[in-house]
Write an enzyme that holds these catalytic residues in place. Structure first.
Site, PDB file in Angstrom:
ATOM      1  N   TYR A   1       0.220  -1.655 111.088  1.00 57.45           N
ATOM      2  CA  TYR A   1      -0.322  -1.228 109.798  1.00 57.45           C
ATOM      3  C   TYR A   1      -1.118   0.074 109.948  1.00 57.45           C
ATOM      4  CZ  TYR A   1       0.969  -5.968 108.369  1.00 57.45           C
ATOM      5  OH  TYR A   1       1.667  -7.123 108.105  1.00 57.45           O
TER       6      TYR A   1
ATOM      7  N   GLU B   1      -3.799  -8.387 103.791  1.00 55.12           N
ATOM      8  CA  GLU B   1      -4.741  -9.113 104.639  1.00 55.12           C
ATOM      9  C   GLU B   1      -3.956  -9.681 105.811  1.00 55.12           C
ATOM     10  OE1 GLU B   1      -6.110 -11.460 101.409  1.00 55.12           O
ATOM     11  OE2 GLU B   1      -4.861 -13.165 101.952  1.00 55.12           O
TER      12      GLU B   1
HETATM   13  C1  LIG Z   1       4.142  -7.362 113.281  1.00 50.37           C
HETATM   14  C2  LIG Z   1       5.653  -7.103 113.404  1.00 50.37           C
HETATM   15  C3  LIG Z   1       6.280  -7.125 111.996  1.00 50.37           C
HETATM   16  C4  LIG Z   1       5.864  -5.718 114.027  1.00 50.37           C
HETATM   17  O1  LIG Z   1       7.251  -5.423 114.013  1.00 50.37           O
HETATM   18  P1  LIG Z   1       7.942  -4.653 115.240  1.00 50.37           P
HETATM   19  O2  LIG Z   1       9.315  -4.296 114.847  1.00 50.37           O
HETATM   20  O3  LIG Z   1       7.763  -5.472 116.467  1.00 50.37           O
HETATM   21  O4  LIG Z   1       7.013  -3.351 115.343  1.00 50.37           O
HETATM   22  P2  LIG Z   1       7.501  -1.892 115.748  1.00 50.37           P
HETATM   23  O5  LIG Z   1       8.398  -1.972 116.938  1.00 50.37           O
HETATM   24  O6  LIG Z   1       8.009  -1.195 114.551  1.00 50.37           O
HETATM   25  O7  LIG Z   1       6.136  -1.241 116.211  1.00 50.37           O
HETATM   26  C5  LIG Z   1       5.328  -0.524 115.287  1.00 50.37           C
HETATM   27  C6  LIG Z   1       3.937  -0.388 115.884  1.00 50.37           C
HETATM   28  O8  LIG Z   1       3.336  -1.683 116.010  1.00 50.37           O
HETATM   29  C7  LIG Z   1       2.558  -1.698 117.203  1.00 50.37           C
HETATM   30  N1  LIG Z   1       3.137  -2.644 118.156  1.00 50.37           N
HETATM   31  C8  LIG Z   1       4.391  -3.123 118.194  1.00 50.37           C
HETATM   32  N2  LIG Z   1       4.523  -3.999 119.214  1.00 50.37           N
HETATM   33  C9  LIG Z   1       3.311  -4.047 119.825  1.00 50.37           C
HETATM   34  C10 LIG Z   1       2.790  -4.778 120.927  1.00 50.37           C
HETATM   35  N3  LIG Z   1       3.547  -5.649 121.602  1.00 50.37           N
HETATM   36  N4  LIG Z   1       1.499  -4.603 121.247  1.00 50.37           N
HETATM   37  C11 LIG Z   1       0.712  -3.753 120.556  1.00 50.37           C
HETATM   38  N5  LIG Z   1       1.149  -3.024 119.487  1.00 50.37           N
HETATM   39  C12 LIG Z   1       2.429  -3.183 119.150  1.00 50.37           C
HETATM   40  C13 LIG Z   1       2.573  -0.297 117.751  1.00 50.37           C
HETATM   41  O9  LIG Z   1       1.529   0.429 117.136  1.00 50.37           O
HETATM   42  C14 LIG Z   1       3.910   0.182 117.275  1.00 50.37           C
HETATM   43  O10 LIG Z   1       3.994   1.575 117.214  1.00 50.37           O
HETATM   44  P3  LIG Z   1       4.422   2.415 118.538  1.00 50.37           P
HETATM   45  O11 LIG Z   1       5.700   1.818 119.022  1.00 50.37           O
HETATM   46  O12 LIG Z   1       4.559   3.820 118.054  1.00 50.37           O
HETATM   47  O13 LIG Z   1       3.315   2.210 119.519  1.00 50.37           O
HETATM   48  C15 LIG Z   1       6.336  -8.155 114.327  1.00 50.37           C
HETATM   49  O14 LIG Z   1       5.674  -8.149 115.571  1.00 50.37           O
HETATM   50  C16 LIG Z   1       6.330  -9.555 113.757  1.00 50.37           C
HETATM   51  O15 LIG Z   1       7.232  -9.927 113.022  1.00 50.37           O
HETATM   52  N6  LIG Z   1       5.315 -10.359 114.106  1.00 50.37           N
HETATM   53  C17 LIG Z   1       5.237 -11.746 113.646  1.00 50.37           C
HETATM   54  C18 LIG Z   1       4.990 -11.850 112.143  1.00 50.37           C
HETATM   55  C19 LIG Z   1       3.758 -11.114 111.735  1.00 50.37           C
HETATM   56  O16 LIG Z   1       2.749 -11.106 112.438  1.00 50.37           O
HETATM   57  N7  LIG Z   1       3.847 -10.454 110.560  1.00 50.37           N
HETATM   58  C20 LIG Z   1       2.746  -9.654 110.031  1.00 50.37           C
HETATM   59  C21 LIG Z   1       1.723 -10.446 109.344  1.00 50.37           C
HETATM   60  S1  LIG Z   1       2.371 -11.217 107.899  1.00 50.37           S
END
Ligand SMILES: CC(C)(COP(=O)(O)OP(=O)(O)OC[C@H]1O[C@@H](n2cnc3c(N)ncnc32)[C@H](O)[C@@H]1OP(=O)(O)O)[C@@H](O)C(=O)NCCC(=O)NCCS
Length: 152
Positions: free
Chosen positions: A111, A99
């Site tokens: 996700y 969730e």
């Molecule tokens: C959510 C989170 C874990 C994603 O990690 P990340 O290392 O930044 O993500 P990635 O670089 O692996 O990106 C994977 C995909 O996420 C999406 N994404 C990443 N950054 C994005 C941005 N700024 N805007 C939109 N989509 C984005 C894209 O679909 C991306 O795939 P693509 O590069 O092929 O387009 C990170 O942003 C985070 O820690 N956020 C704060 C904590 C959180 O929200 N945790 C999840 C809920 S518990």
């Protein structure tokens, strides 16, 4: 490198959590996660820069929490961590649930890229920092092509 979270990682992952969550888990919750869940960290140049916590339940699993440190986001680390952490589940789940806040469009995009899709909306579920509530999006990833296994 992705490896199991240990109790020595708790302070670091807690610091990351404080930076990224409006309602963070406590240090105690992370310490428990090391013991009872499938908890992993991702390291770059020997520095922990993200974590993932999965809860196996019978033949399913729940993604409880994950994060990548603010200065390391957007480089593919979250995707790599999530896919490899799921691979480390020993119970071969037929499906994985999570969730997420409806406003967390970055996590939802991650996700969806990882094979999850939205199945439900839990209304007014999460508290917001400014007061009020926010919907939770419920997502599931099917890990089996065996249709019967999903519903048995
Ligand atoms: C959510 C989170 C874990 C994603 O990690 P990340 O290392 O930044 O993500 P990635 O670089 O692996 O990106 C994977 C995909 O996420 C999406 N994404 C990443 N950054 C994005 C941005 N700024 N805007 C939109 N989509 C984005 C894209 O679909 C991306 O795939 P693509 O590069 O092929 O387009 C990170 O942003 C985070 O820690 N956020 C704060 C904590 C959180 O929200 N945790 C999840 C809920 S518990």
């Amino acid at each position: 490198m992705i490896r199991k979270m240990t109790k020595e990682d708790v302070n670091t992952v807690y610091d990351i959590e404080l930076k990224v969550q409006s309602h963070p888990w406590s240090k105690q919750q992370f310490a428990e996660a090391v013991e009872i869940y499938v908890s992993t960290v991702i390291e770059i140049n020997q520095k922990v820069c993200g974590f993932c916590i999965l809860q196996p339940v019978l033949d399913e699993a729940n993604l409880l929490l994950m994060a990548i440190d603010t200065d390391m986001q957007g480089q593919g680390l979250g995707y790599e961590l999530l896919i490899e952490s799921i691979d480390q589940l020993k119970n071969s789940p037929v499906q994985i649930f999570l969730e997420v806040r409806e406003s967390n469009v970055v996590a939802i995009a991650l996700y969806e890229k990882s094979g999850f899709h939205q199945i439900d909306l839990r209304k007014n579920y999460y508290p917001q920092s400014k007061g009020g509530k926010e919907h939770a999006v419920i997502m599931v990833k099917s890990c089996s092509d065996d249709f019967q296994a999903l519903f048995s």
